[in-house]
Design a protein around this motif. Structure first.
Motif, PDB file in Angstrom:
ATOM      1  N   PHE A   1       0.834  -1.205   0.000  1.00  0.00           N
ATOM      2  CA  PHE A   1       0.000   0.000   0.000  1.00  0.00           C
ATOM      3  C   PHE A   1       0.864   1.248   0.000  1.00  0.00           C
ATOM      4  N   LEU A   2       1.962   1.221   0.752  1.00  0.00           N
ATOM      5  CA  LEU A   2       2.868   2.367   0.800  1.00  0.00           C
ATOM      6  C   LEU A   2       3.463   2.635  -0.586  1.00  0.00           C
ATOM      7  N   GLU A   3       3.847   1.575  -1.277  1.00  0.00           N
ATOM      8  CA  GLU A   3       4.393   1.716  -2.636  1.00  0.00           C
ATOM      9  C   GLU A   3       3.338   2.265  -3.588  1.00  0.00           C
ATOM     10  N   LEU A   4       2.088   1.860  -3.400  1.00  0.00           N
ATOM     11  CA  LEU A   4       1.002   2.364  -4.232  1.00  0.00           C
ATOM     12  C   LEU A   4       0.853   3.873  -4.050  1.00  0.00           C
ATOM     13  N   LEU A   5       0.905   4.333  -2.796  1.00  0.00           N
ATOM     14  CA  LEU A   5       0.796   5.764  -2.528  1.00  0.00           C
ATOM     15  C   LEU A   5       1.982   6.526  -3.100  1.00  0.00           C
ATOM     16  N   GLN A   6       3.176   5.952  -2.967  1.00  0.00           N
ATOM     17  CA  GLN A   6       4.385   6.620  -3.457  1.00  0.00           C
ATOM     18  C   GLN A   6       4.397   6.747  -4.974  1.00  0.00           C
ATOM     19  N   SER A   7       3.639   5.897  -5.645  1.00  0.00           N
ATOM     20  CA  SER A   7       3.588   5.942  -7.106  1.00  0.00           C
ATOM     21  C   SER A   7       2.667   7.046  -7.624  1.00  0.00           C
ATOM     22  N   LYS A   8       1.892   7.662  -6.742  1.00  0.00           N
ATOM     23  CA  LYS A   8       0.934   8.684  -7.149  1.00  0.00           C
ATOM     24  C   LYS A   8       1.567  10.074  -7.138  1.00  0.00           C
ATOM     25  N   GLU A   9       1.163  10.903  -8.061  1.00  0.00           N
ATOM     26  CA  GLU A   9       1.564  12.303  -8.053  1.00  0.00           C
ATOM     27  C   GLU A   9       0.519  13.084  -7.262  1.00  0.00           C
TER      28      GLU A   9
ATOM     29  N   LYS B   1       3.536  14.066   1.023  1.00  0.00           N
ATOM     30  CA  LYS B   1       4.523  12.996   1.105  1.00  0.00           C
ATOM     31  C   LYS B   1       4.044  11.913   2.069  1.00  0.00           C
ATOM     32  N   VAL B   2       4.417  10.688   1.760  1.00  0.00           N
ATOM     33  CA  VAL B   2       3.991   9.549   2.581  1.00  0.00           C
ATOM     34  C   VAL B   2       5.177   8.969   3.341  1.00  0.00           C
ATOM     35  N   THR B   3       4.874   8.278   4.404  1.00  0.00           N
ATOM     36  CA  THR B   3       5.879   7.562   5.181  1.00  0.00           C
ATOM     37  C   THR B   3       5.195   6.418   5.899  1.00  0.00           C
ATOM     38  N   GLN B   4       5.957   5.493   6.410  1.00  0.00           N
ATOM     39  CA  GLN B   4       5.375   4.366   7.146  1.00  0.00           C
ATOM     40  C   GLN B   4       5.297   4.737   8.615  1.00  0.00           C
ATOM     41  N   ASN B   5       4.147   5.250   9.026  1.00  0.00           N
ATOM     42  CA  ASN B   5       3.960   5.674  10.414  1.00  0.00           C
ATOM     43  C   ASN B   5       3.727   4.503  11.357  1.00  0.00           C
ATOM     44  N   PHE B   6       3.018   3.483  10.875  1.00  0.00           N
ATOM     45  CA  PHE B   6       2.660   2.347  11.716  1.00  0.00           C
ATOM     46  C   PHE B   6       3.458   1.109  11.309  1.00  0.00           C
ATOM     47  N   ALA B   7       3.776   0.268  12.277  1.00  0.00           N
ATOM     48  CA  ALA B   7       4.471  -0.977  11.980  1.00  0.00           C
ATOM     49  C   ALA B   7       3.616  -1.861  11.078  1.00  0.00           C
ATOM     50  N   LYS B   8       4.283  -2.608  10.191  1.00  0.00           N
ATOM     51  CA  LYS B   8       3.558  -3.447   9.232  1.00  0.00           C
ATOM     52  C   LYS B   8       2.734  -4.531   9.924  1.00  0.00           C
TER      53      LYS B   8
ATOM     54  N   ASP C   1      -5.147   6.019   3.395  1.00  0.00           N
ATOM     55  CA  ASP C   1      -3.937   6.746   3.023  1.00  0.00           C
ATOM     56  C   ASP C   1      -3.522   7.780   4.069  1.00  0.00           C
ATOM     57  N   PHE C   2      -4.458   8.276   4.875  1.00  0.00           N
ATOM     58  CA  PHE C   2      -4.121   9.274   5.885  1.00  0.00           C
ATOM     59  C   PHE C   2      -3.156   8.722   6.931  1.00  0.00           C
ATOM     60  N   PHE C   3      -3.208   7.417   7.178  1.00  0.00           N
ATOM     61  CA  PHE C   3      -2.315   6.823   8.173  1.00  0.00           C
ATOM     62  C   PHE C   3      -0.850   7.022   7.793  1.00  0.00           C
ATOM     63  N   SER C   4      -0.577   7.189   6.492  1.00  0.00           N
ATOM     64  CA  SER C   4       0.799   7.284   5.990  1.00  0.00           C
ATOM     65  C   SER C   4       1.247   8.718   5.742  1.00  0.00           C
TER      66      SER C   4
END
Length: 350
Positions: free
Chosen positions: A33-41, A45-52, A264-267
Motif C-alpha cells: 500500500f505504501l508503494e502504491l501511494l508513493q507511485s501517485k503524483e 509525502k507519505v511515510t510508514q507511520n505504523f508498523a507493518k 492513506d491518511f495513516f501514511s
C-alpha cells in the motif's frame, strides 16, 4: 463513433472501479500500500507511520467520532456577509496569540478513541485563554470531557465533539494535565503511545481502557470539583463557507473539525493531504488552528492527537475550499463564559 467512445469511457470507468476496489482491500499498513501511494503524483509525502504487523484493533482507537441520532445538531452560526474583514493569505493561531501556550500543544489520545474529547478540550482551552487575553491559563481535562459529557459519547469507544462543546455550557468541565502529571483536577490517565513505528512510548495495541466519570479532583488538588469547573456560554456549528470559517478562527480562535478517515491518511508525513487511495474507516476529530498555501495549494492547518512523532510534528495540512473528506461540513466553535468578579474586582478564573 459515439458508440465506440461511449464503450471506451465505460471500460475506463470499469477499470477505475476495479483499481479502487483492489486498493481498498490492500492492508493499509503494508509495503504494497505504501508503494502504491508513493507511485501517485499528489501534494503530500507519505511515510510508514505504523508498523507493518500492527494489529488492526488499533483502528478502533482512530476513527473515534460518533454522531448519535438522538443528539440534535448545534445551531449554525449566522454570518455577517458584509463584515468587510480582510482575510490574509495565511494565518497561524500560534503566532496570533503567543501568550496562549496551549495552542502549541499536541495532546496524545493514547490507546483510546478519545479524539472527539481531546479536540473539544483543546479548543475550549485555547478559546478561554484567547477570550481573557492570556489571563486564564486553564487547561481543560481531556479525561473529564471524555467521561463526564453525558450522552455525548461512550468514552474511549467514541463520541461527538460538537455535543461536548454544548455540554460545556450546561455542566462545565474541570482542569487536567497530560498523562503522568499532577496538573489540574483530573489529569489524563491514559498513557501516551506511538502512532508511528519508532519511539520511547509503549505500544498502542491492547484493550482500550474503561474510564468512568468522577465528580472529584485528584488527592492533593487545592480546589473542589465544583469550584474548579469552568463553563462556556455558547456553542455552534459553522456554515460550509471558507471565509466564514476563517473569520471565526481570526475572531475567536481554533475550531473543532471532523473528517472522513481513509487508509492513506495513516501514511501522512508532510504537505497538503488530499485523499488518493484506500478505504473509508470512519470519522476522526482534530483542531483547526489556521490556513495557508503551499506550492499553490490552499490548505487548513490542523493539530492531530497522535503525538508529536506522527506526521509533521503532530500537525497536518489538508486541502482547503473543496470540503475534502467532508472536513468543512463539521467545524464548530464555542465561547467561554467568564466567572463573575469577586468583591475586590478580581476574577475567579485562573
Amino acid at each position: 463513433m459515439t458508440i465506440c467512445l461511449s464503450f471506451r469511457m465505460y471500460m475506463l470507468l470499469v477499470l477505475a472501479l476495479v483499481a479502487s476496489v483492489s486498493s481498498a482491500r490492500v492492508d493499509p499498513f503494508s509495503d504494497e500500500f505504501l508503494e502504491l501511494l508513493q507511485s501517485k503524483e499528489t501534494t503530500w509525502k507519505v511515510t510508514q507511520n505504523f508498523a507493518k504487523d500492527v494489529k488492526k484493533e488499533i483502528l478502533a482507537t482512530i476513527h473515534c467520532v460518533k454522531k448519535f441520532p438522538w443528539i440534535p445538531n448545534l445551531p449554525t452560526k449566522k454570518v455577517d456577509t458584509c463584515s468587510g474583514l480582510v482575510i490574509p493569505e495565511s494565518f497561524d493561531a500560534r503566532e496570533q496569540w503567543p501568550y496562549c501556550p496551549s495552542i502549541n500543544e499536541i495532546r496524545g489520545q493514547g490507546n483510546c478513541g478519545s479524539c472527539w474529547a481531546v479536540s473539544a478540550a483543546s479548543v475550549m482551552t485555547d478559546r478561554t485563554c484567547i477570550a481573557t487575553e492570556g489571563r486564564a491559563q486553564f487547561r481543560y481535562s481531556s479525561e473529564n470531557v471524555l467521561t463526564c459529557s453525558g450522552d455525548c459519547g461512550f468514552g474511549c469507544n467514541g463520541g461527538d465533539e460538537d455535543c461536548a462543546l454544548r455540554y460545556w455550557i450546561y455542566e462545565g468541565f474541570v482542569s487536567g494535565g497530560p498523562p503522568g502529571s499532577k496538573e489540574g483536577c483530573q489529569p489524563y490517565s491514559v498513557k501516551e503511545c506511538p502512532h508511528h513505528i519508532e519511539g520511547p512510548r509503549p505500544s498502542c495495541e491492547g484493550q482500550m481502557p474503561t474510564l468512568k466519570c468522577k465528580k472529584s479532583c485528584r488527592k492533593g488538588y487545592e480546589l473542589s470539583y465544583k469550584d474548579d469547573l469552568e463553563y462556556g456560554q455558547a456553542a455552534y456549528r459553522l456554515p460550509v463557507d471558507v471565509q466564514a470559517i476563517q473569520e471565526e478562527i481570526m475572531a475567536n480562535g481554533p475550531v473543532t473539525a471532523s473528517f472522513a478517515l481513509h487508509s492513506d491518511f495513516f501514511s501522512y508525513k508532510s504537505g497538503v493531504y488530499q485523499h488518493i487511495e484506500g478505504e473509508y474507516h470512519g470519522y476522526h476529530a482534530v483542531r483547526i488552528i489556521g490556513w495557508g498555501e503551499e506550492n499553490g495549494t490552499p490548505y487548513w492547518l490542523a493539530a492531530n492527537s497522535w503525538n508529536t512523532d506522527w506526521g509533521d510534528d503532530g500537525y497536518f495540512k489538508i486541502i482547503r475550499g473543496r470540503n475534502e473528506c467532508e472536513i468543512e461540513e463539521d467545524m464548530a466553535g464555542a465561547i467561554y463564559k467568564p466567572k463573575p468578579l469577586l468583591d475586590d474586582g478580581s476574577s475567579c478564573s485562573r
